[in-house]
Write a protein that holds these residues in place. Structure first.
Motif, mmCIF file in Angstrom:
data_model
loop_
_atom_site.group_PDB
_atom_site.id
_atom_site.type_symbol
_atom_site.label_atom_id
_atom_site.label_comp_id
_atom_site.label_asym_id
_atom_site.label_seq_id
_atom_site.Cartn_x
_atom_site.Cartn_y
_atom_site.Cartn_z
ATOM 1 N N UNK A 210 -20.440 81.641 63.061
ATOM 2 C CA UNK A 210 -20.704 80.255 62.698
ATOM 3 C C UNK A 210 -22.187 80.050 62.406
ATOM 4 N N UNK A 211 -22.490 79.176 61.445
ATOM 5 C CA UNK A 211 -23.871 78.854 61.120
ATOM 6 C C UNK A 211 -24.509 78.191 62.326
ATOM 7 N N UNK A 212 -25.708 78.650 62.693
ATOM 8 C CA UNK A 212 -26.333 78.239 63.947
ATOM 9 C C UNK A 212 -27.711 77.622 63.698
ATOM 10 N N UNK A 213 -28.083 76.625 64.488
ATOM 11 C CA UNK A 213 -29.409 76.035 64.385
ATOM 12 C C UNK A 213 -29.529 74.965 63.321
ATOM 13 N N UNK A 214 -28.413 74.340 62.966
ATOM 14 C CA UNK A 214 -28.443 73.295 61.931
ATOM 15 C C UNK A 214 -29.205 72.076 62.428
ATOM 16 N N UNK A 215 -28.951 71.686 63.667
ATOM 17 C CA UNK A 215 -29.621 70.519 64.252
ATOM 18 C C UNK A 215 -30.866 70.979 64.992
ATOM 19 N N UNK A 282 -25.160 66.995 57.629
ATOM 20 C CA UNK A 282 -24.902 65.683 58.231
ATOM 21 C C UNK A 282 -24.384 65.850 59.654
ATOM 22 N N UNK A 283 -24.707 64.923 60.506
ATOM 23 C CA UNK A 283 -24.240 64.978 61.880
ATOM 24 C C UNK A 283 -22.757 64.680 61.965
ATOM 25 N N UNK A 284 -22.071 65.215 62.971
ATOM 26 C CA UNK A 284 -20.638 64.927 63.127
ATOM 27 C C UNK A 284 -20.401 63.469 63.504
ATOM 28 N N UNK A 307 -24.405 67.701 71.819
ATOM 29 C CA UNK A 307 -25.040 66.736 70.919
ATOM 30 C C UNK A 307 -26.150 65.984 71.650
ATOM 31 N N UNK A 308 -27.400 66.025 71.135
ATOM 32 C CA UNK A 308 -28.508 65.383 71.859
ATOM 33 C C UNK A 308 -28.330 63.884 72.040
#
Length: 385
Positions: A210-215, A282-284, A307-308
């Motif tokens: 899975x793609x990691x570090x998006x946020x 985009x955020x979920x 999620x922060x």
């Protein structure tokens, strides 16, 4: 993964590093982008040198694009060793290594080499108990950590595009430190090429695909707010790092269907787009539901539990590296200016994050990444000068 307790002699240093060069051993680290920029260069591109000096140490948000190889070395200082002179000496050695002027590089060009140094809570407390970085990490569930793999006085993080460099540079710095430090553990790791995620940003895939570090704190304003320490003056320009080495149950995760794997993360595996829709950047939408009332992002999905906004903390610069060893593994490094960003997040995940069911933590430590340095202001001088 673990190393003998004794420090190698100079002869051993030459033998070991020569063998590493001959064998072509690999390590690995690709920092996440700190702000929009070009995609990573091809393997044939010449790495751009990164200055070792400045307000912040290199290896956190710079270089940009990032290297792909990492070696983390965790060590203790002898009881009678003064941190200030040792750190100043290591800083001088780092400047010489990055400049390519140290014969212990064995003729290897430094390229985009970066070395990032942090000190553990015990040392920070000797400079001032209220300082950021003076608190040890608490214990969490799903840990199987040997005593020597928990905590530590000194972190040396070495990153480079050339996989031959990290072990050679580590040997040079350990040789420089001599018997003043005693190595606890080390871990080499690697990451694949970055995947574009929009807005000029890119991020790599983690060992689970899975793609990691998006946020993360990608903009200068976000980094000022959530990444860099603004004070007290002794630590201004530094940050706090958390290292967690984990074993992964890859066979059990791989046995899940793609839909089940995506439910664990809360994102589509191929694209990284949240299960609630939108784009990868985009955020979920955590409140979005199916017509029959089920959350599109499951209640135990990783993107929800970590999620922060849900946890109520700032952004964390998160990095995940694939590790080599008897069992498939992952080295997680998180940078933030408040340790609660990590501890509150993992506490929230501990309750019901589906991803943690596939992990067992085998090493854990936190460090104050020292402020940047230069010729006039040696490494560690603001804290131990």
């Amino acid at each position: 993964m673990h190393r003998a307790d004794h420090r190698p002699s100079r002869r051993t240093f030459l033998d070991v590093t020569g063998a590493l060069v001959a064998a072509g051993l690999t390590a690995g680290c690709t920092p996440d982008p700190a702000r929009p920029g070009p995609h990573a260069p091809s393997a044939a591109a010449t790495p751009v040198p990164v200055a070792a000096t400045g307000r912040h140490q290199a290896g956190v948000t710079l270089p940009q694009p990032a290297q792909r190889n990492l070696l983390a070395v965790v060590a203790d200082l002898g009881a009678a060793v003064a941190p200030g002179p040792l750190l100043a000496e290591l800083g001088q050695a780092i400047r010489t290594l990055v400049a390519g002027a140290d014969p212990r590089l064995l003729g290897l060009p430094p390229g985009d080499l970066t070395v990032t140094v942090g000190v553990g809570p015990r040392l920070v407390r000797t400079a001032g108990a209220p300082l950021p970085g003076a608190v040890d990490l608490p214990r969490f569930s799903r840990e199987r950590i040997a005593p020597r793999a928990r905590g530590g006085d000194l972190l040396i993080q070495i990153c480079a595009s050339d996989a031959l460099l990290p072990p050679v540079v580590a040997a040079a710095l350990l040789d420089q430190a001599g018997d003043r430090i005693r190595e606890r553990w080390r871990q080499s790791a690697h990451r694949g090429a970055n995947v574009p995620v929009g807005n000029g940003l890119s991020a790599p895939r983690n060992p689970l695909g899975f793609i990691d570090g998006i946020v993360g704190p990608h903009t200068t304003a976000e980094q000022r707010r959530d990444l860099w320490l603004a004070g007290p003056p002794a630590v201004a320009g530094g940050t706090l790092a958390v290292l967690r080495r984990m074993e992964l149950d890859l066979p059990r995760f791989a046995a899940l269907s793609v839909a089940e794997q995506e439910a664990v993360f809360g994102r589509h595996r191929a694209s990284g787009v949240p299960l609630s829709g939108g784009t990868v950047a985009s955020g979920p939408e955590l409140g979005a539901k199916t017509p029959d009332g089920r959350y599109l992002v499951p209640v135990d999905a990783h993107v929800r539990r970590a999620n922060p906004a849900v946890v109520g903390v700032g952004l964390m610069l998160r990095r995940s590296y694939s590790t080599d060893g008897p069992a498939p593994g992952l080295l997680f490094i998180g940078f933030q200016n408040d340790l609660r960003t990590f501890t509150a997040t993992l506490t929230h995940m501990d309750a019901s994050d589906a991803l943690l069911r596939f992990t067992t933590t085998t090493a854990s430590a936190t460090f104050l990444i020292l402020p940047g340095f230069d010729r006039q202001h040696p490494l560690g001088s603001t804290l131990f000068g």
